[in-house]
Design an enzyme around this catalytic site. Sequence first.
Site, PDB file in Angstrom:
ATOM      1  N   SER A 123      -6.598  56.880  11.443  1.00 38.95           N
ATOM      2  CA  SER A 123      -6.568  55.581  11.264  1.00 38.95           C
ATOM      3  C   SER A 123      -6.193  55.116  12.689  1.00 38.95           C
ATOM      4  O   SER A 123      -7.004  55.189  13.825  1.00 38.95           O
ATOM      5  CB  SER A 123      -6.053  55.242  10.091  1.00 38.95           C
ATOM      6  OG  SER A 123      -6.635  53.448  10.210  1.00 38.95           O
ATOM      7  N   ASP A 158     -12.122  51.120   9.764  1.00 40.23           N
ATOM      8  CA  ASP A 158     -11.699  49.990   8.902  1.00 40.23           C
ATOM      9  C   ASP A 158     -11.086  48.722   8.874  1.00 40.23           C
ATOM     10  O   ASP A 158     -10.837  48.015   8.748  1.00 40.23           O
ATOM     11  CB  ASP A 158     -11.345  50.916   7.651  1.00 40.23           C
ATOM     12  CG  ASP A 158     -10.243  50.959   7.914  1.00 40.23           C
ATOM     13  OD1 ASP A 158      -9.458  51.116   8.887  1.00 40.23           O
ATOM     14  OD2 ASP A 158      -9.665  52.045   6.460  1.00 40.23           O
TER      15      ASP A 158
END
Length: 443
Positions: free
Chosen positions: A101, A244
């Site tokens: 991430s 995301d």
Amino acid sequence: MKKKYFGTDGIRGKVGASLITPEFTLKLGWAAGRVLAKSGSKKVLIGKDPRISGYMLEAALEAGLAAAGLRPVLMGPMPTPAVAYLTQTFRATAGIVISASHNPYYDNGIKFFSDQGTKLSEEIELEIEAEIDKELKCVDSSELGKAYRIEDAAGRYIEFCKSTFPSKYNLNGLKVVVDCANGATYHIAPLVISELGADVIAMGVEPDGLNINLNCGATSMQAISERVVKENADFGIAFDGDGDRVMMVDHTGYVLDGDELLYIIARDKLRSGTLKGGAVGTKMSNLGLEQSLKTLGIPFERSDVGDRHVMELMIKNNWCIGAENSGHIICSDHLSTGDGIVSGLQVISAMQSSRMKLYELRQGIKKYPQILLNLGFDNKIDPLQDNDVLAEAKRIETLLGDKGRVLLRKSGTEPVFRIMVEADESEKVVRGYAKSIADKVKV
């Protein structure tokens, strides 16, 4: 039962250390394959962000899954939410994302999605952990899985993203800066925005395996803020390494976080009559968000930190929107996980429907000064059990009353202790409160 390998968001760590090794990843692929093979399709989709270690880990996962008799489906660099979406459309038994991430290139991680595009339940994670500790045994040669690659995965996801933006609107005449963090959205987000009609200025679209999240993207907003002002752009939109999270910048260079974006989406849904119930935030959400939503008559509830917990509370309440202030925004009427591109498009849709600039839309929320301190700590002494830390936090809470909050928590992915203080005071005063607690932590 306490989990041994899985953390709050899959398995994550430094490459070559801890669990992020070829050996462990192969075993993880085999163990997951053993559990997942019990139901439905034998296809398992694999996507990754562009960091250099992803190629090594992808190969190990592929081998492990094949050894368990499953068919790995390789998609190459692909945003996390794209894997969630495509897992459903391909009727796969699961999707796997190789990404850390927002972390630097030297970290990586592995997380799973169910056949419905949701995070795996803790029960399934525990089943996989039990298999990891067993001896690896291949299925019979005639039952081994065979990997193949999907060449048009990015195109399919681009069309999905555009389908979430009302067809009556377009971005013609708008200049938009798009920062992809040298991550998984680099070949997707600029196309989505430009195909909707905008003049796109792209940043962070030259990944080399080492520059992911490096002074760019949703966790480092200075560059895009300056670029928006320099280019006289209408707004900017930034994603993190796996796509995301989303943050946005108005034409003045002001950065809007997940709290402000959630407010804008919720307000627009209220105006259009499509808001179902209320909105979910987390314990880290700004008190100003809660009060601004309540002024509009929109119910607001807080979950624990983590998009999994946000989604769980949304499901419990039968609500359709939730977010973390870090930029994880879930619009469950479109997808059951956080999606930076889709969430950004919902904000842009609100701009179109209201005929207001991003600058104007953000005026409806008054945020309190919020200070977040991240401290490394001595693992031998848990700050949450330290009487000195707790006493000081209690003193400040009493002082603030209903005009502020104190939140103490440990990171679920790294040895970091987080101190958050927010109050209807000057930033200097709030920082002083946070520092007084930090001074009690034994590092």
